[in-house]
Design an enzyme around this catalytic site. Structure first.
Site, PDB file in Angstrom:
ATOM      1  CB  CYS A 234     -68.471  10.036  51.013  1.00 60.87           C
ATOM      2  SG  CYS A 234     -67.018  11.000  50.580  1.00 60.87           S
ATOM      3  CG  HIS A 276     -65.616   6.896  49.146  1.00 66.86           C
ATOM      4  ND1 HIS A 276     -66.784   7.606  49.246  1.00 66.86           N
ATOM      5  CD2 HIS A 276     -65.927   5.626  49.531  1.00 66.86           C
ATOM      6  CE1 HIS A 276     -67.757   6.808  49.660  1.00 66.86           C
ATOM      7  NE2 HIS A 276     -67.251   5.601  49.844  1.00 66.86           N
ATOM      8  CG  ASP A 291     -68.984   3.419  51.979  1.00 69.80           C
ATOM      9  OD1 ASP A 291     -69.725   4.378  52.272  1.00 69.80           O
ATOM     10  OD2 ASP A 291     -68.252   3.412  50.965  1.00 69.80           O
TER      11      ASP A 291
END
Length: 672
Positions: A234, A276, A291
């Protein structure tokens, strides 16, 4: 956020001041990730596409790439970031005295009307002028809870993106971030189109690095490394997105926080470092969330394989929905009013992207853990359009009663064991061609007491009772709209208005019945009156029964299709109804037995017969002797004596010119 203190010899360094976009906090202590989206479990006919993440923390003294961080202050470039009260971000780069400062190809933001080279349309020769990034303000905030108006935080017409999306997917440049952005923007005019092109390219070209996730020494999250290897976690997704937006002249922030993803357990608490990373972009005068990690695909349950599976949901997601599984370190980046506390985030029900993409709106209860009351727990879902649902409680759908509503469903759960039970709700669009249900909700049901009376027959099929779905199959205006029919004397009757050209078949099922399927079917009698059908049921004994209803087109020679079922309950232990008489093929659909309804006749008695029949010349009842029935208006009636016989037949003479009779009904006679 204050400035970071540092000590160094001013004569030994050169200082570059750049106003550039960085994450909202200075990354002094690097943070672990838990961001891989999981494919979830697969059951028979079920696919669970949960949005999962997994947690890991790099060892102290290492950076995000797993490399050891030097303790010597002047051996490498340092970047110190701070915000002023006005929201201007200042990055101070510190270089050793004898080195040349690295030339950053990032967009510098000024506060004044300073004009920068243009980055528009086809030329792509420089940078577009933008304002300094600012922290979220009042006009960025969305109301919480969700107002159900849109899944996006700004108006987006996906059809208008079709050509741009197709173009972005074909761009194949992996040697330079700048060249990639330059190529992507050839077809992008507005800021929204630029963000869309960047988003689509990353989601379809960067795969989640499951190897790097497990072995941080092989992992780099630098944008150029992510681009050239085509994989990252991520941190790399968000970093590449941020840099590409900066080159394109779009204000973009890399955000970090907690996520409900891979490895998440319902009701768990979040402590320690964030797990994250995602992004915020500035479009049309306000900030928006996305995202790209979760937009790109999913990892399997073992976190060893990544599959590209584009997810539109995470592009400019409405903040009131984004908060469902993204909790930023800085609560301002929730973009919500009011903001949620971490405790609210932990307690709130997890709705994965399938929930909203299928048009579902709300679920009750809103907490992840449900306590049973007197052995029962209830869940309901509201949705925009007709949706099919099913469920699993500890892997089975035996211990519940699910009913479909016009705009949702209701589920009553009756666990047959105390303790904690995992409850999963699955859904699919009513018009879906594939018989695949996606997991949309998960609960934990805490059961302290068991209601043994609510143990359902194994043949009960979910959902139960009539609904919009059965209406579509031609079963209209049901006499019993509820899924459960209670009878005290063991008899009940269900009526519908039938659509055209429909033939019906019904069967009765019970766990503790020794009757054959054919005999169970004879405990149901069909009565047709024009476009109405009545199913008359006489139960063979006490207990719980499933009334299953099948249908097909009369013109279709094929098999009957299952449509729906009822649960019939009878607590009267004295109930013991005989079956209806056996009918033969010559018994026409709209004939009707008025009496005797029982298929078992008393011995040595005179029995009155009354039958509604049309289109026949004669009707006879054959016992030890033959008894003709006489026609009176629309029915035939007469008396038969059952002495000296074991069986009684009803026969019809269809044509007065023919000499043969056809059997239409058969009765049994009690033994003496």
């Amino acid at each position: 956020m204050g400035t970071m203190d540092f000590k160094t010899d001013p004569s030994a360094v050169t200082i570059n001041l750049l106003l550039i976009v960085h994450p909202e906090e200075t990354a002094i202590k690097q943070k672990g990730q838990r961001e891989g989206q999981t494919e979830g479990s697969r059951g028979a006919g079920l696919q669970d596409d949960g949005n999962g993440n997994s947690r890991s923390q790099p060892p102290q003294g290492r950076d995000l790439n797993g490399q050891r961080v030097s303790r010597e202050p002047c051996k490498q470039t340092q970047a110190i970031t701070s915000y002023s009260n006005e929201g201007t971000q200042v990055t101070v780069e510190i270089h050793p005295k004898d080195t040349t400062p690295q030339l950053f190809k990032k967009l510098s933001f000024g506060k004044g009307p300073r004009r920068l080279p243009s980055l528009r349309g086809q030329d792509n020769k420089g940078f577009q002028r933008t304002e300094a990034p600012r922290p979220p303000g009042g006009k960025d905030l969305h109301a919480y809870p969700w107002d159900k108006s849109s899944l996006k935080s700004m108006p987006v017409d996906l059809q208008q993106f079709e050509k741009l999306d197709a173009y972005a997917l074909k761009v194949n440049i992996t040697n330079s971030v700048e060249e990639l952005v330059k190529a992507l923007l050839k077809q992008a005019r507005t800021d929204l189109e630029k963000v869309r092109a960047i988003w689509m390219w990353i989601c379809h070209h960067i795969e989640y690095d499951v190897v790097g996730y497990h072995n941080k020494s092989q992992l780099s999250s630098k944008p150029i490394d992510v681009l050239q290897t085509g994989k990252s976690i991520c941190e790399g997704y968000a970093g590449l997105f941020e840099q590409m937006c900066s080159i394109a002249g779009i204000q973009c922030m890399k955000l970090s926080g907690y996520s409900k993803g891979y490895g998440y357990k319902m009701g768990q608490t979040f402590t320690g470092d964030s797990d994250h990373a995602w992004n915020a972009v500035y479009l049309d005068g306000r900030w928006h969330l996305l995202d790209s990690t979760w937009g790109s695909g999913a990892v399997d349950d073992s976190f060893t394989k990544f599959t590209f599976r584009y997810n539109e949901f995470y592009f400019l997601t409405h903040p009131a929905l984004f908060i469902n599984n993204h909790f930023p370190d800085n609560s301002n980046w929730q973009l919500l009013k009011p903001t949620l506390s971490l405790k609210d985030f932990e307690n709130n029900m997890l709705h994965n992207s399938n929930f909203y993409m299928l048009g579902l709106l709300t679920a009750h209860p809103e907490t992840a853990v449900i306590q049973t009351v007197n052995g029962k727990a209830s869940v309901s879902v509201d949705c925009r359009s007709a949706t099919l649902f099913t469920f699993k409680l500890k892997g089975t759908d035996e211990h519940g009663l699910m009913t479909l509503k016009k705009h949702g469903m209701k589920l009553d759960i009756y666990p047959q064991k105390t303790g904690s039970h995992k409850l999963q709700i699955f859904a699919k669009p009513s018009k879906a061609s594939e018989d695949v249900y996606n997991c949309v909700l998960e609960y934990v049901v805490e059961c302290k007491s068991v209601d043994k009376a609510m143990r359902f027959p194994k043949d009960l099929h979910q959902p139960v009772g009539p609904s919009w779905f059965t209406e579509r199959q031609g079963f209209l205006r049901p006499s019993h709209p509820d899924p459960v029919i209670h009878t005290n004397d063991g008899r009940c009757s269900v009526t519908f208005t039938l659509g055209k050209d429909i033939s019906v078949l019904a069967s009765l099922h019970s766990d503790n019945s020794s009757l054959t399927e054919d005999m169970r079917r004879r405990h149901i009698m069909q009565i047709h009156r024009r476009n109405q059908i009545e199913l008359k049921i006489h139960l063979p004994h006490t207990g719980n029964f499933v009334l299953k209803i099948y249908a097909k087109k009369k013109s279709d020679p094929g098999n009957y299709d299952y449509i729906f079922n009822y649960l019939i309950t009878c607590l009267n232990t004295e109930v013991k109804w005989p079956a209806f008489p056996q009918s033969y093929s010559k018994w026409v659909e709209d004939y009707e037995i008025l009496e005797p309804l029982s298929g078992l006749l008393p011995a040595n008695r005179n029995v009155q017969f009354k039958l509604k029949m049309h289109g026949v010349a004669k009707v006879l009842v054959q016992a030890e002797n033959t008894y003709p029935l006489t026609q009176s208006r629309d029915h035939w009636e007469g008396t038969c004596n059952t002495s000296g016989c074991r069986e009684v037949f009803v026969m019809v003479h269809e044509n007065a010119n023919h000499s043969f009779y056809s059997h239409v009904l058969k009765y049994e006679v009690e033994t003496q």
